[in-house]
Write a protein that holds these residues in place. Structure first.
Motif, short mmCIF file in Angstrom:
data_model
loop_
_atom_site.label_atom_id
_atom_site.label_comp_id
_atom_site.label_asym_id
_atom_site.label_seq_id
_atom_site.Cartn_x
_atom_site.Cartn_y
_atom_site.Cartn_z
N HIS A 182 0.84 -1.19 0.00
CA HIS A 182 0.00 0.00 0.00
C HIS A 182 0.88 1.25 0.00
CE1 HIS A 182 -3.11 2.89 1.10
NE2 HIS A 182 -4.01 1.95 0.85
N LYS A 183 0.66 2.13 -0.97
CA LYS A 183 1.49 3.33 -1.08
C LYS A 183 1.30 4.26 0.10
CE LYS A 183 1.24 3.32 -6.14
NZ LYS A 183 0.78 4.08 -7.34
N GLY A 184 0.09 4.31 0.64
CA GLY A 184 -0.15 5.17 1.80
C GLY A 184 0.61 4.70 3.02
N GLN A 185 0.68 3.41 3.23
CA GLN A 185 1.45 2.90 4.36
C GLN A 185 2.94 3.21 4.18
OE1 GLN A 185 0.44 -1.25 4.47
NE2 GLN A 185 -1.60 -0.89 5.33
N MET A 186 3.43 3.09 2.96
CA MET A 186 4.83 3.42 2.71
C MET A 186 5.08 4.90 2.92
SD MET A 186 7.46 1.61 1.92
CE MET A 186 8.82 2.50 2.64
N LYS A 187 4.09 5.73 2.61
CA LYS A 187 4.25 7.17 2.82
C LYS A 187 4.38 7.49 4.30
CE LYS A 187 2.17 11.58 1.49
NZ LYS A 187 1.02 12.24 0.80
N MET A 188 3.63 6.78 5.15
CA MET A 188 3.77 6.99 6.59
C MET A 188 5.17 6.64 7.07
SD MET A 188 0.27 5.83 8.51
CE MET A 188 0.50 4.12 8.06
N VAL A 189 5.72 5.54 6.57
CA VAL A 189 7.05 5.13 6.99
C VAL A 189 8.09 6.13 6.52
CG1 VAL A 189 8.77 3.30 6.81
CG2 VAL A 189 6.37 2.70 7.03
N HIS A 190 7.94 6.65 5.30
CA HIS A 190 8.87 7.67 4.80
C HIS A 190 8.80 8.93 5.66
CE1 HIS A 190 10.81 6.04 1.30
NE2 HIS A 190 9.67 5.60 0.79
N LYS A 191 7.60 9.29 6.08
CA LYS A 191 7.47 10.47 6.94
C LYS A 191 8.14 10.24 8.28
CE LYS A 191 4.09 13.58 9.03
NZ LYS A 191 2.63 13.88 9.24
N ALA A 192 8.02 9.04 8.83
CA ALA A 192 8.67 8.73 10.10
C ALA A 192 10.19 8.75 9.96
CB ALA A 192 8.20 7.38 10.62
N SER A 193 10.71 8.30 8.81
CA SER A 193 12.16 8.28 8.60
C SER A 193 12.75 9.67 8.47
CB SER A 193 12.50 7.45 7.36
OG SER A 193 11.97 8.05 6.19
N GLN A 194 11.93 10.65 8.07
CA GLN A 194 12.41 12.02 7.92
C GLN A 194 12.60 12.73 9.25
OE1 GLN A 194 9.54 13.83 5.33
NE2 GLN A 194 10.13 12.60 3.55
N LEU A 213 12.54 -11.25 1.36
CA LEU A 213 11.53 -10.50 0.63
C LEU A 213 11.32 -9.10 1.21
CD1 LEU A 213 9.34 -10.39 -1.54
CD2 LEU A 213 7.78 -11.50 0.06
N LEU A 214 11.22 -8.98 2.53
CA LEU A 214 10.96 -7.68 3.13
C LEU A 214 12.09 -6.68 2.88
CD1 LEU A 214 9.25 -8.68 6.49
CD2 LEU A 214 8.22 -7.52 4.54
N PRO A 215 13.38 -7.04 3.06
CA PRO A 215 14.44 -6.07 2.70
C PRO A 215 14.41 -5.67 1.23
CG PRO A 215 15.32 -7.83 4.05
CD PRO A 215 13.94 -8.24 3.68
N PHE A 216 14.09 -6.60 0.35
CA PHE A 216 14.00 -6.27 -1.07
C PHE A 216 12.88 -5.26 -1.32
CE2 PHE A 216 11.66 -7.08 -4.99
CZ PHE A 216 12.64 -6.80 -5.94
N VAL A 217 11.72 -5.47 -0.71
CA VAL A 217 10.58 -4.56 -0.90
C VAL A 217 10.93 -3.16 -0.43
CG1 VAL A 217 8.23 -4.06 -0.13
CG2 VAL A 217 8.84 -6.38 -0.84
N LEU A 218 11.54 -3.04 0.76
CA LEU A 218 11.83 -1.72 1.31
C LEU A 218 13.02 -1.06 0.62
CD1 LEU A 218 11.19 -2.60 5.03
CD2 LEU A 218 9.69 -1.40 3.46
N LEU A 219 13.96 -1.85 0.11
CA LEU A 219 15.04 -1.28 -0.69
C LEU A 219 14.50 -0.70 -1.98
CD1 LEU A 219 18.10 -0.87 -1.26
CD2 LEU A 219 18.10 -3.16 -2.29
N SER A 220 13.54 -1.38 -2.59
CA SER A 220 12.96 -0.88 -3.84
C SER A 220 12.15 0.39 -3.64
CB SER A 220 12.08 -1.96 -4.47
OG SER A 220 10.94 -2.21 -3.66
N GLN A 221 11.70 0.64 -2.41
CA GLN A 221 10.93 1.84 -2.12
C GLN A 221 11.77 2.98 -1.58
OE1 GLN A 221 7.58 1.96 -2.97
NE2 GLN A 221 8.18 0.00 -3.88
N GLY A 222 13.09 2.86 -1.67
CA GLY A 222 13.97 3.95 -1.28
C GLY A 222 14.22 4.07 0.19
#
Length: 794
Positions: A182-194, A213-222
């Motif tokens: 879900h792009k919205g969930q990834m957006k929340m994580v990016h906001k937390a990382s900032q 699989l999980l490291p690959f998914v999160l690496l692909s999302q920057g």
């Protein structure tokens, strides 16, 4: 097809009715409302909000109102648009170009910083017990530190990581239909990382593939390169060396030595220093809170709690100001196949074994339907905020033997006003070095985060189909639609969408090894589960649906227990509906069942008291229409809320946020009574809810029956084998194969040990299980058996 037409007609009628109600409301208040039908992707509830009680600031600040509009993305679908280049050649090399464009941070001088840390220097200089000042040469201690550090981690190899990402991308496209995020969930994580704080992702563990699989998914999302905590028992030395170059972390075996061991002191100091350096450098960390797949024992991982405890202590001592915790879950239609010896602790997965498993998966590609995967990222929250607020929710606790044994034996009727103490996860060496209060904090935090991960997990189509087949539902199309809608209405997401008939066909094709398809007259298709291991596998899949209906299932079994002494179990529904059920009696039965069911299954939030959960269960039973309030003569109407007084014992006992002097009157609940609803759908729905918990409860009841047949004393593993053989033999006679599961047998033995039925004593051959003196009599064994059977609806 008739069922589909009826469902479509009912949906249209509901839409018409909703539109009429919408027009009335909008005309009255001057606002425009939208009628939403929660069916097959038309409405998906937002899941994964953090706890508003423990983390109110995170609950408000890290959530976006427009998150649900962002939709999903297929992570493994890499096209020309995902690269900076365009052209005919790029379309054929897009996987390779994509792997080259992934951002990999430069390798820092981590070993030198760890060697210079205060903890390690204190050990080398002998300023702590077990250091070099107690007869050890500092030079030798430094070499030992380097050896331990080499066991924990290694510098990340960028070229190897890019090559592995490219190969993994091709492999995932061959094995999986899609990997949804879900792009919205990834957006929340990016906001937390900032925020400039380290990210710690705490995940469930469904497959050995999760750690890749999980490291690959999160690496692909920057998000960068994840450091992943692995279990040394599941990997061979060669595979460990490869995983460390890809970002893996391993706990050295010396860290689990006794607290007074010099080797253990040094290893724990190095582990602490490595974790502190990792958090200071703000590298994201992935920890699995569940045991590895196939592990026999508790659900919570001792290794995961150890690494989480290191993060908690780093925040408490001020190495970092705070850390952002992200609950993570991953769900599969079917967990990828693995060799049989992979799931045994004595057979760690080797590099050659893993390569053979990959080749086997690629060989089967094209012959079997590919599965879908969903990755869920719940709302991040502050560890510092949770640590401050969670301590105010701690109340008194008692063991299961103190709570339940007097009631089972008929010596007491009242349930003590306290929480159950049940810790099945042993504390490892690094965690034992913490204070007892900090150990309790880590255990409660682990259970809290795992509850959030499970709650945010989507229910896959195979779980719904397995539940329908296990409980012998005939009209699969209509029942699949009904169960999907009921799941969405309870705030749980589903991991599928599309046309109903195509979904059912795809799901049956995935389950074809465990079901038999029989064609009957007029072209109808009869689906029959295969007996034996097929039913056991369906029961494991249906357990994925239990969290969505857990409150109602507990309430239904509690009602069955309350009616067991009044109405025969085979009595008609109309006869059961005559009985009046008082609210106090319902609370008592729910509490008894909550104490009996293991915490690993319930996963109640530690900030929520048992009495508060009782009220939630009762509300759910009323909302779903199973219970109807009954007005008794002389009592105030239940709908009269003018002078209602909410009991502090029910709602606010642990937190103490509300101190209304009028809220301690418990007499209001004594006059409230309920009846079972007489609607036509209620008997089937009540039976459905009871059957969700029946595999566990029947295994417990059969374990109580086995007490006078088993050979004791015996080791825990030996008695587990005895009980499992008895469950399998009973399944052959009665057809209850869903109970013949090793994990259910282990849960029954551990629960009986907490209950005081079994006792564990040391012996030269190791810990041995004995039957306690209280339950050597056949009379008390029958009391235990009857106590469990009252909650089971046959």
């Amino acid at each position: 097809m008739d069922t589909m037409l009826e469902a479509r007609l009912q949906t249209q009628q509901r839409n018409t009715q909703n539109s009429q109600e919408t027009s009335l409301w909008s005309s009255g208040f001057g606002m425009k409302l939208e009628a939403v039908t929660p069916f097959l992707g038309k409405y998906r509830p937002f899941v994964g909000r953090c706890c508003q009680t423990c983390t109110p600031k995170s609950w408000e600040s890290l959530f976006h109102r427009s998150i649900m509009d962002l939709g999903f993305c297929n992570v493994v679908l890499v096209k020309e648009e995902n690269t900076r280049f365009r052209g005919w050649l790029v379309r054929r090399l897009c996987y390779f170009l994509w792997s080259l464009e992934q951002r990999i941070p430069p390798c820092q001088d981590a070993p030198q910083k760890i060697m210079e840390s205060t903890r390690v220097q204190n050990v080398i200089s002998g300023r702590v017990p077990g250091g070099a000042g107690e007869g050890q040469v500092p030079g030798l201690v430094k070499k030992e530190v380097q050896r331990i550090l080499g066991h924990i981690q290694a510098p990340i190899h960028p070229f190897l990581l890019r090559l592995f990402s490219w190969a993994l991308l091709r492999f995932l496209n061959c094995v999986f239909l899609n990997v949804q995020l879900h792009k919205g969930q990834m957006k929340m994580v990016h906001k937390a990382s900032q925020a400039g704080l380290p990210l710690v992702l705490l995940s469930t563990h469904k497959s050995l593939l999760d750690g890749i699989l999980l490291p690959f998914v999160l690496l692909s999302q920057g998000l960068g390169v994840l450091r992943v905590v692995w279990d040394s028992r599941t990997c061979s030395p060669t595979l460990r060396a490869l995983l460390k170059k890809l970002g893996g972390l391993f706990l050295p075996p010396e860290a689990n030595l006794t607290l007074d061991s010099p080797e253990g002191v040094l290893a724990r100091a190095v582990v602490h220093a490595a974790m502190e350096q990792l958090l200071v450098s703000r590298q994201p960390l992935l920890i699995f809170l569940e045991e590895h797949p196939g592990a026999q024992g508790p659900r919570l991982s001792a290794l995961g709690q150890t690494w989480l405890g290191l993060v908690v202590q780093a925040v408490q001592v001020g190495v970092i100001p705070d850390a952002m915790l992200v609950p993570v879950a991953i769900t599969y239609d079917l967990v990828p196949d693995a060799p049989c010896d992979v799931y045994h602790a004595l057979a760690p997965l080797g590099l050659w074994t893993g390569a053979l498993a990959v080749l086997r998966s690629l060989r089967g590609w094209g012959h079997s339907p590919r599965v879908c995967v969903r990755v869920h990222l719940a709302q991040p929250f502050s560890l510092q905020e949770y640590t401050i607020n969670a301590r105010s929710c701690w109340g008194s606790r008692q063991t299961l033997e103190q709570l339940l044994q007097p009631i089972v034996l008929g010596q007491c009727t009242t349930v003590p006003d306290t929480e159950k103490e049940q810790e099945w996860t042993p504390a490892t060496g690094p965690l034992l070095a913490f204070k007892e209060e900090d150990q309790l904090l880590v255990r409660r935090l682990s259970r809290h985060v795992l509850n959030a991960s499970v709650t945010s997990s989507a229910v896959m189509s195979t779980a719904i189909m397995a539940t329908l087949l296990l409980f012998k539902h005939q009209k699969l199309l209509g029942e699949f639609s009904w169960l999907t809608e009921e799941t969405l209405l309870r705030g749980f997401d589903v991991g599928f969408s599309g046309q109903l008939r195509c979904l059912v066909q795809h799901t049956l094709s995935l389950l074809r090894a465990h079901v038999a398809l029989l064609r009957v007259h007029q072209g109808d298709l009869l689906v029959v589960p295969r007996p034996g291991p097929g039913l056991t596998h369906l029961a494991r899949l249906s357990a994925e649906l239990l969290p969505a209906f857990l409150s109602e299932a507990v309430g239904a079994c509690a009602v069955r227990g309350l009616l067991a002494g009044r109405v025969p179990p085979e009595g008609p529904w109309e006869l059961q509906g005559i009985e009046l059920l008082s609210q106090n009696e319902l609370y008592r039965q729910i509490l008894l069942l909550l104490h009996l069911v293991p915490q690993d299954l319930l996963l109640l939030q530690p900030c929520q008291s048992s009495y508060c959960y009782c009220q939630e269960v009762l509300d759910r039973l009323i909302q779903c229409g199973l219970l109807v309030a009954e007005e008794t003569p002389g009592s105030r109407p239940a709908c009269d809320t003018g002078r209602q007084r909410l009991s502090a014992k029910l709602l606010w006992k642990p937190s103490g946020d509300f101190t209304d002097s009028d809220s301690d009157n418990f007499e209001e609940a004594e006059g409230r009574y309920f009846r079972l609803s007489q609607q036509s759908r209620c008997p089937d729905f009540f039976l459905f809810l009871c059957r969700l918990l029946s595999p566990l409860l029947k295994a417990f009841a059969q374990a109580a029956t086995f007490l006078h047949r088993g050979q004791l004393p015996d080791t825990e593993s030996g008695y587990t084998e005895q009980l499992l053989q008895f469950l399998q033999a009973t399944a052959q006679e009665e057809g209850s194969f869903e109970c013949a599961d090793r994990n259910l047998a282990i849960s029954a033995i551990w629960t009986f040990r907490d209950l005081g039925v079994l006792q564990q004593m040391p012996s030269p051959a190791g810990p041995m299980l004995y039957l306690s003196p209280t339950f050597t009599s056949r009379e008390n064994q029958e009391k235990l058996e009857q106590f469990i059977w009252q909650f089971i609806c046959s």
